[in-house]
Design an enzyme around this catalytic site. Structure first.
Site, short mmCIF file in Angstrom:
data_model
loop_
_atom_site.label_atom_id
_atom_site.label_comp_id
_atom_site.label_asym_id
_atom_site.label_seq_id
_atom_site.Cartn_x
_atom_site.Cartn_y
_atom_site.Cartn_z
N ASP A 40 12.74 11.08 -2.59
CA ASP A 40 12.02 11.97 -1.67
C ASP A 40 12.79 12.16 -0.37
O ASP A 40 13.71 11.41 -0.08
CB ASP A 40 10.67 11.33 -1.29
CG ASP A 40 9.67 11.43 -2.42
OD1 ASP A 40 9.95 12.15 -3.38
OD2 ASP A 40 8.62 10.79 -2.31
N LYS A 62 10.86 17.70 -0.07
CA LYS A 62 10.93 18.92 0.74
C LYS A 62 12.19 18.91 1.57
O LYS A 62 12.53 17.93 2.17
CB LYS A 62 9.74 18.95 1.70
CG LYS A 62 8.58 19.73 1.16
CD LYS A 62 7.48 19.78 2.19
CE LYS A 62 6.16 19.72 1.48
NZ LYS A 62 5.03 19.30 2.20
N GLY A 93 8.97 7.09 -0.44
CA GLY A 93 8.78 6.51 0.89
C GLY A 93 7.56 5.61 0.90
O GLY A 93 6.59 5.86 0.18
N GLY A 94 7.59 4.55 1.69
CA GLY A 94 6.44 3.67 1.80
C GLY A 94 6.16 2.95 0.51
O GLY A 94 7.06 2.42 -0.14
N ASP A 95 4.89 2.94 0.12
CA ASP A 95 4.48 2.32 -1.14
C ASP A 95 4.18 3.43 -2.14
O ASP A 95 3.56 4.43 -1.80
CB ASP A 95 3.22 1.48 -0.89
CG ASP A 95 2.76 0.81 -2.17
OD1 ASP A 95 3.23 -0.32 -2.43
OD2 ASP A 95 1.96 1.41 -2.91
N THR A 123 4.01 0.10 3.26
CA THR A 123 3.44 1.42 3.51
C THR A 123 3.52 1.78 5.00
O THR A 123 3.63 0.90 5.86
CB THR A 123 1.98 1.47 2.99
OG1 THR A 123 1.54 2.81 3.04
CG2 THR A 123 1.07 0.59 3.82
N ALA A 124 3.49 3.09 5.27
CA ALA A 124 3.66 3.57 6.65
C ALA A 124 2.70 2.89 7.63
O ALA A 124 3.08 2.56 8.75
CB ALA A 124 3.48 5.08 6.70
N MET A 177 -1.12 11.78 6.55
CA MET A 177 -1.04 13.24 6.40
C MET A 177 -2.08 13.94 7.25
O MET A 177 -2.69 14.92 6.83
CB MET A 177 -1.24 13.63 4.91
CG MET A 177 -0.18 13.05 4.02
SD MET A 177 -0.51 13.34 2.27
CE MET A 177 -1.80 12.17 1.95
N1 SAH Z 1 3.67 6.52 0.12
C1 SAH Z 1 3.80 6.68 1.54
C2 SAH Z 1 2.90 7.76 2.08
C3 SAH Z 1 3.22 9.10 1.57
S1 SAH Z 1 2.15 10.33 2.20
C4 SAH Z 1 3.52 5.34 2.23
O1 SAH Z 1 3.06 4.41 1.59
O2 SAH Z 1 3.78 5.22 3.41
C5 SAH Z 1 3.05 10.91 3.56
C6 SAH Z 1 2.39 10.48 4.83
O3 SAH Z 1 2.73 9.14 5.11
C7 SAH Z 1 2.85 11.25 6.05
O4 SAH Z 1 2.12 12.46 6.19
C8 SAH Z 1 2.53 10.30 7.16
O5 SAH Z 1 1.16 10.32 7.47
C9 SAH Z 1 2.81 8.97 6.50
N2 SAH Z 1 4.15 8.46 6.81
C10 SAH Z 1 5.19 8.30 5.98
N3 SAH Z 1 6.24 7.78 6.63
C11 SAH Z 1 5.86 7.60 7.90
C12 SAH Z 1 6.48 7.09 9.06
N4 SAH Z 1 7.75 6.66 9.04
N5 SAH Z 1 5.77 7.05 10.20
C13 SAH Z 1 4.50 7.47 10.24
N6 SAH Z 1 3.87 7.96 9.18
C14 SAH Z 1 4.53 8.03 8.02
#
Ligand code: SAH
Length: 513
Positions: A40, A62, A93-95, A123-124, A177
């Protein structure tokens, strides 16, 4: 894709947010073994470098403003490559299972009968809370934590979020989001009964050097963050825990926080330097300009290595020289014991550290880390007639050999490696320079020369003004000046650590101005 096996598999792995060092060991191990990597936009490029060179890299996110790949297409690619026998690593990204549509991908895989494994990620929300200093739960303030998708708030229907229940529950609420629909989210919560004076914060780019935190209340956070121009990716955090921010913020106060630093040294040598810079809050981009190429050693030179007892002194001048020297020693059937009778001199802390890893401590290690200091040390000894073995870079300066010979030594120079231009492309360097870094670190004259070579004379001339060079020492600075660049920082100790200290001191002084 080069490696094929009959049992392909997809690994859905979280990478954590921002800081690439927040990836799990499990995800990294899979990534290093991947045949195909599907990633991603939120996945950092530093992490992507960990994939094998021959791996197929597929971007599924994107691109600035452009459309993202269709979920169906992504699923199809994952299934197709796995069916071909590849180890497909899908980085998210994140989890992967927190608002990342990871579960939808896993469902598609399950349906297609493709084997899969899942690796969790930070996760974020976790990163935002820890890096901003807003603990999501704290028994003094909040007994519960709710994660909500802000997307569902944006489309009119929303049978999904029970605003009344959310408002009644209280505690900490985190919206993913939700940056764009923040006015609506906050208004709904207030209408549903949550106190408009409830503290609230927005954390943008959590866990990266461009993190930003804006605080306020449920009533004004939307206006405040739009005033500050907060954008994606960002989280909205609502709850009393936000009051801890002034006390617990730490990351945004690091000396190099918000500073963009480019590291130009060879990839093998960049890692520890980058990690130290990141620990000081810097946003690090690696643009390796050199790579170490081993030179063939044959004939008479192998005899030199077989007969180390003929020498009085062994001089090692770099970490690369240490590693390659020991490899060569092994190749002629010898080990560290062959060094027993030699006086050993090392230039540089990294060289000494590498020797330490082989269980060896140098007899001479000059306080200052340039060749001149070692020569001064040696000049104080009687070098007359001493036989010296000098395994080193084929591009090293002649001065050391000349000076040793003037002192009466008999020198065998063994050229064992050569810094050659790295495969970093013009585009990579140009992309980095498009947002001019606060510092571009140059750790040797070769990094300067190759940086210019990759960029090209014309582009270099055009962009010269923007280059804020941090130099490891006088020799590198001289090379920079020869090309018309006055370094803004020069390290006093000629080591990566010294250079980092110098940048830190510069940043602190700059912040005080
Ligand atoms: N799977 C991801 C989330 C994906 S949805 C996770 O676990 O973090 C995408 C949303 O995650 C974004 O719209 C934002 O709200 C959040 N996000 C992802 N990376 C971020 C970051 N570095 N800082 C703040 N919010 C983040």
């Amino acid at each position: 894709m080069t490696k094929r096996n009959k049992d392909g598999k997809v690994v859905l792995a979280g990478t954590g947010p921002g800081d690439p060092s927040l990836v799990t060991v499990a995800a990294l191990e899979y990534l290093r073994a991947a045949d195909v990597v599907v990633y991603d936009s939120l996945v950092s490029s530093a992490l992507l470098r960990e994939a094998p060179q021959e791996a197929e890299m597929i971007h599924a996110g994107k691109q600035a403003g452009g459309p993202s790949a269709e979920q169906g297409e992504i699923n199809a690619v994952l299934i197709d490559r796995a069916n071909q026998g590849a180890l497909v690593v899908r980085l998210k990204g994140g989890d992967p299972y927190i608002f990342g549509r990871g579960a939808e991908e896993a469902s598609a895989l399950a349906e297609a009968g493709v084997r899969f494994a899942i690796v969790p990620g930070i996760t974020a929300a976790t990163a935002a809370s820890l890096y901003a200093g807003i603990p999501l739960t704290d028994r003094r303030f909040s007994p519960s934590l709710t994660f909500v998708s802000g997307h569902s708030a944006a489309d009119g229907s929303r049978t999904d979020v029970d605003w009344k229940a959310l408002a009644d529950l209280g505690g900490t609420v985190v919206f993913y989001m939700g940056i764009r629909s923040m006015p609506e989210i906050t208004q709904r919560l207030v209408e549903a009964g949550r106190d408009p004076a409830t503290p609230a914060a927005v954390v943008e780019n959590a866990g990266s050097s461009c993190q930003r935190t804006v605080t306020g209340t449920l009533a004004d956070i939307a206006a405040r963050s739009s005033e500050a121009g907060v954008g994606s990716p960002g989280l909205l955090i609502i709850g009393e825990v936000v009051t801890l921010y002034p006390e617990l913020a730490w990351y945004e106060q690091l000396p190099l926080f918000g500073k963009r630093v480019a590291v130009t040294r060879a990839a093998e040598r960049a890692e520890s330097m980058s990690a130290r810079l990141r620990a000081l809050g810097a946003d690090v981009v690696e643009i390796p300009t050199i790579q170490i190429r081993k030179l063939p050693v044959a004939g008479e030179q192998l005899e030199w290595l077989r007969n180390l007892d003929r020498y009085d002194d062994l001089i090692l001048t770099s970490a690369a020289a240490v590693d390659i020297f020991f490899e060569l020693l092994k190749s002629v059937g010898r080990d560290a014991r062959a060094l027993a009778g030699l006086r050993l001199a090392a230039i540089g802390a990294a060289t000494a550290r590498h020797l330490d890893a082989y269980g060896i401590r140098p007899d001479l290690c000059p306080a200052d880390f340039v060749a001149e200091s070692l020569l001064a040390d040696l000049a104080a000894q009687d070098m007359q007639g001493r036989r010296v073995l000098l395994p080193r870079s084929g591009k090293a300066r002649a001065v050391v050999v000349e000076r040793l010979e003037e002192l009466g030594a008999v020198v065998d120079e063994l050229k064992i490696y050569e810094p050659t231009p790295a495969e970093t492309s013009y585009e990579e360097i140009r992309t980095v320079l498009d947002t001019p870094p606060d510092f571009i670190t140059f750790t040797s004259s070769s990094t300067v020369e190759n940086f210019i070579r990759i960029l090209g004379e014309d582009d270099f001339t055009k962009r010269k003004q923007e280059i804020r060079a941090a130099s490891i020492g006088p020799v590198t600075s001289k090379t920079l000046r020869r090309h018309g660049i006055e370094p803004i920082v020069e390290s006093e100790r000629h080591t990566a650590g010294g250079l980092i200290d110098a940048m830190e001191a510069w940043a602190i002084a700059d912040a005080e101005d």
